[in-house]
Design a protein around this motif. Structure first.
Motif, PDB file in Angstrom:
ATOM      1  N   PHE A  32     -28.073  29.821  -6.391  1.00 50.05           N
ATOM      2  CA  PHE A  32     -28.352  30.784  -5.332  1.00 50.05           C
ATOM      3  C   PHE A  32     -29.095  30.051  -4.229  1.00 50.05           C
ATOM      4  O   PHE A  32     -30.248  29.655  -4.403  1.00 50.05           O
ATOM      5  N   LEU A  33     -28.413  29.819  -3.102  1.00 50.85           N
ATOM      6  CA  LEU A  33     -29.005  29.112  -1.973  1.00 50.85           C
ATOM      7  C   LEU A  33     -29.377  30.119  -0.897  1.00 50.85           C
ATOM      8  O   LEU A  33     -28.626  31.059  -0.627  1.00 50.85           O
ATOM      9  N   VAL A  34     -30.519  29.904  -0.268  1.00 53.53           N
ATOM     10  CA  VAL A  34     -31.012  30.800   0.771  1.00 53.53           C
ATOM     11  C   VAL A  34     -31.332  29.973   2.016  1.00 53.53           C
ATOM     12  O   VAL A  34     -31.950  28.913   1.924  1.00 53.53           O
ATOM     13  N   ALA A  35     -30.897  30.466   3.180  1.00 56.81           N
ATOM     14  CA  ALA A  35     -31.230  29.834   4.458  1.00 56.81           C
ATOM     15  C   ALA A  35     -32.337  30.643   5.121  1.00 56.81           C
ATOM     16  O   ALA A  35     -32.231  31.866   5.244  1.00 56.81           O
ATOM     17  N   PHE A  44     -27.316  33.520   2.738  1.00 58.11           N
ATOM     18  CA  PHE A  44     -27.406  33.117   1.337  1.00 58.11           C
ATOM     19  C   PHE A  44     -26.026  32.798   0.802  1.00 58.11           C
ATOM     20  O   PHE A  44     -25.007  33.206   1.368  1.00 58.11           O
ATOM     21  N   LEU A  45     -25.991  32.052  -0.280  1.00 57.70           N
ATOM     22  CA  LEU A  45     -24.765  31.695  -0.977  1.00 57.70           C
ATOM     23  C   LEU A  45     -25.015  31.909  -2.459  1.00 57.70           C
ATOM     24  O   LEU A  45     -25.954  31.346  -3.017  1.00 57.70           O
ATOM     25  N   LEU A  46     -24.184  32.732  -3.071  1.00 53.69           N
ATOM     26  CA  LEU A  46     -24.305  33.115  -4.476  1.00 53.69           C
ATOM     27  C   LEU A  46     -23.124  32.510  -5.228  1.00 53.69           C
ATOM     28  O   LEU A  46     -21.979  32.779  -4.884  1.00 53.69           O
ATOM     29  N   SER A  47     -23.386  31.663  -6.226  1.00 53.87           N
ATOM     30  CA  SER A  47     -22.300  30.994  -6.936  1.00 53.87           C
ATOM     31  C   SER A  47     -22.726  30.578  -8.333  1.00 53.87           C
ATOM     32  O   SER A  47     -23.887  30.704  -8.705  1.00 53.87           O
ATOM     33  N   TYR A  48     -21.756  30.053  -9.092  1.00 55.58           N
ATOM     34  CA  TYR A  48     -22.022  29.587 -10.449  1.00 55.58           C
ATOM     35  C   TYR A  48     -20.874  28.698 -10.907  1.00 55.58           C
ATOM     36  O   TYR A  48     -19.787  28.720 -10.316  1.00 55.58           O
ATOM     37  N   PRO A  49     -21.090  27.907 -11.944  1.00 57.02           N
ATOM     38  CA  PRO A  49     -19.990  27.099 -12.482  1.00 57.02           C
ATOM     39  C   PRO A  49     -18.834  28.000 -12.917  1.00 57.02           C
ATOM     40  O   PRO A  49     -19.061  29.113 -13.412  1.00 57.02           O
ATOM     41  N   THR A  90     -23.907  25.107   6.909  1.00 61.13           N
ATOM     42  CA  THR A  90     -25.033  24.356   6.344  1.00 61.13           C
ATOM     43  C   THR A  90     -25.230  24.698   4.867  1.00 61.13           C
ATOM     44  O   THR A  90     -25.480  23.808   4.047  1.00 61.13           O
ATOM     45  N   LEU A  91     -25.111  25.973   4.518  1.00 65.66           N
ATOM     46  CA  LEU A  91     -25.228  26.375   3.113  1.00 65.66           C
ATOM     47  C   LEU A  91     -24.158  25.686   2.271  1.00 65.66           C
ATOM     48  O   LEU A  91     -24.443  25.146   1.202  1.00 65.66           O
TER      49      LEU A  91
END
Length: 145
Positions: A32-35, A44-49, A90-91
């Motif tokens: 979970f990336l947050v700008a 934000f970017l919400l992800s997982y393997p 950028t995310l």
């Protein structure tokens, strides 16, 4: 007609998620990336393997690409006031730098067509692979980089 029933060309967020839905995904998302800009969340970017997706049909279709190192992007969102300023790019660039050598899959809403997200992902080099409709009933396309 609400905003979820027509094509979107101005923003990424066409899913009818509520705060409780995001909290649920935060529990399962391992990435979970947050700008931030001036201590304000602007994206934000919400992800997982890929192996961690709960949708068996998606897991099986992605497995057909025979790559054990892949990330599934569940959602990327940029604040409307910040859109077009490179926050989303950028995310993604940060995600790519954390996981070099990985393949990236992004699920993009196709009904209603999310034109802003489609164009954004095409500009990053993603290509459309297949369509699917998960339990929420919202059709999506699976895109790959």
């Amino acid at each position: 007609m609400n905003r979820y029933e027509h094509e979107s060309s101005v923003g990424f967020l066409v899913s009818d998620y509520q705060a409780s839905d995001y909290l649920k995904h935060l529990d399962s998302a391992s990435i979970f990336l947050v700008a931030l800009e001036s201590n304000k969340i602007v994206g934000f970017l919400l992800s997982y393997p890929c192996t961690e997706t709960e949708d068996i049909s998606i897991k099986e279709r992605i497995a057909a690409y025979k790559h054990d190192k892949c990330i599934l992007i569940k959602q990327i969102c940029v604040d409307a006031d910040t859109a077009g300023k490179g926050v989303g790019k950028t995310l993604y660039e940060h995600l790519f730098s954390i996981y070099p050598g990985y393949i990236f899959f992004a699920a993009i809403v196709t009904r209603p067509r999310n034109l802003a997200s489609i164009k954004f992902h095409e500009n990053l080099g993603f290509g459309n692979l297949f369509s699917f409709t998960p339990e929420d009933g919202i059709e999506r396309g699976m895109w790959k980089l």
